[in-house]
Motif scaffolding. Sequence first.
Motif, short mmCIF file in Angstrom:
data_model
loop_
_atom_site.label_atom_id
_atom_site.label_comp_id
_atom_site.label_asym_id
_atom_site.label_seq_id
_atom_site.Cartn_x
_atom_site.Cartn_y
_atom_site.Cartn_z
N TYR A 1 0.85 -1.19 0.00
CA TYR A 1 0.00 0.00 0.00
C TYR A 1 0.88 1.23 0.00
CZ TYR A 1 -3.18 3.64 1.62
OH TYR A 1 -3.90 4.80 1.74
N SER B 1 0.62 4.89 0.41
CA SER B 1 -0.32 5.93 0.83
C SER B 1 -0.08 7.25 0.09
CB SER B 1 -0.26 6.14 2.34
OG SER B 1 1.05 6.48 2.73
N ASN B 2 1.17 7.55 -0.25
CA ASN B 2 1.45 8.81 -0.95
C ASN B 2 0.94 8.78 -2.40
OD1 ASN B 2 3.51 7.01 -1.60
ND2 ASN B 2 4.96 8.63 -2.01
N LYS C 1 -1.53 6.65 -3.24
CA LYS C 1 -2.91 6.16 -3.11
C LYS C 1 -3.16 4.92 -3.97
CE LYS C 1 -4.01 9.76 -0.58
NZ LYS C 1 -3.44 9.73 0.72
N ARG D 1 -7.01 1.88 -6.80
CA ARG D 1 -6.94 3.19 -6.16
C ARG D 1 -7.39 3.01 -4.72
NH1 ARG D 1 -3.94 7.03 -8.16
NH2 ARG D 1 -3.80 6.68 -10.37
N CYS D 2 -6.62 3.53 -3.79
CA CYS D 2 -6.89 3.27 -2.37
C CYS D 2 -6.55 4.51 -1.56
CB CYS D 2 -6.05 2.07 -1.92
SG CYS D 2 -6.41 1.51 -0.27
N THR D 3 -7.57 5.17 -1.07
CA THR D 3 -7.36 6.44 -0.37
C THR D 3 -7.45 6.32 1.15
OG1 THR D 3 -9.70 6.96 -0.60
CG2 THR D 3 -8.21 7.81 -2.30
N HIS D 4 -7.86 5.15 1.64
CA HIS D 4 -8.09 5.00 3.08
C HIS D 4 -7.94 3.53 3.46
CE1 HIS D 4 -10.41 5.10 6.87
NE2 HIS D 4 -10.01 6.36 6.93
N THR E 1 -10.74 1.30 2.44
CA THR E 1 -10.71 0.87 1.04
C THR E 1 -9.78 -0.33 0.89
OG1 THR E 1 -11.01 3.18 0.43
CG2 THR E 1 -10.40 1.68 -1.33
#
Length: 160
Positions: free
Chosen positions: A84, A86-87, A89, A108-111, A114
């Motif tokens: 993952y 995070s920067n 996403k 696409r993973c913003t949280h 997700t």
Amino acid sequence: MKNHFITEKFTLVPTSIYKPELLLELYPVDNNEEIKSIDLAEHNATLVYAAKNDGDNAGKLPLVHLLIEMLKEIHDHNRIVVNYSSNMKLLHLVAARDENLLLANTFRCTHINTLLYFLTLVCQQAMFNPQITAINLVGKLNSEDETLLLRYFQKIIYVQ
């Protein structure tokens, strides 16, 4: 991971139908990118990806290749390897049952929710039981996110 770069511009296709232009049907390729491929003979597949011609990522392999290779080191029946970013996403996820590669994808993973959604979706589709499936994670989660995932999965194994 220093020899790999994070990208969502890749696809895995059966070697018997491989053509470099398959990637163009899925993603636009920039002027400073070229289409490359890696034969994954043990999976009867070819990994097709867009790679930069210059800059920091030139000459590197896509991260998903590393995750697929990591499957070889895991001796569980059902195997999941996750990265993952995070920067960026992006969530990279590969799954296998025994020696059969079932999935190599990016989302696409913003949280963290997700991430949990896609992990449980993959488990459902692959018919993995999350309560007995370990998540092999490249990188590190904060303790709050780790606690959330451990409510649903047997354990998290941090791999490099």
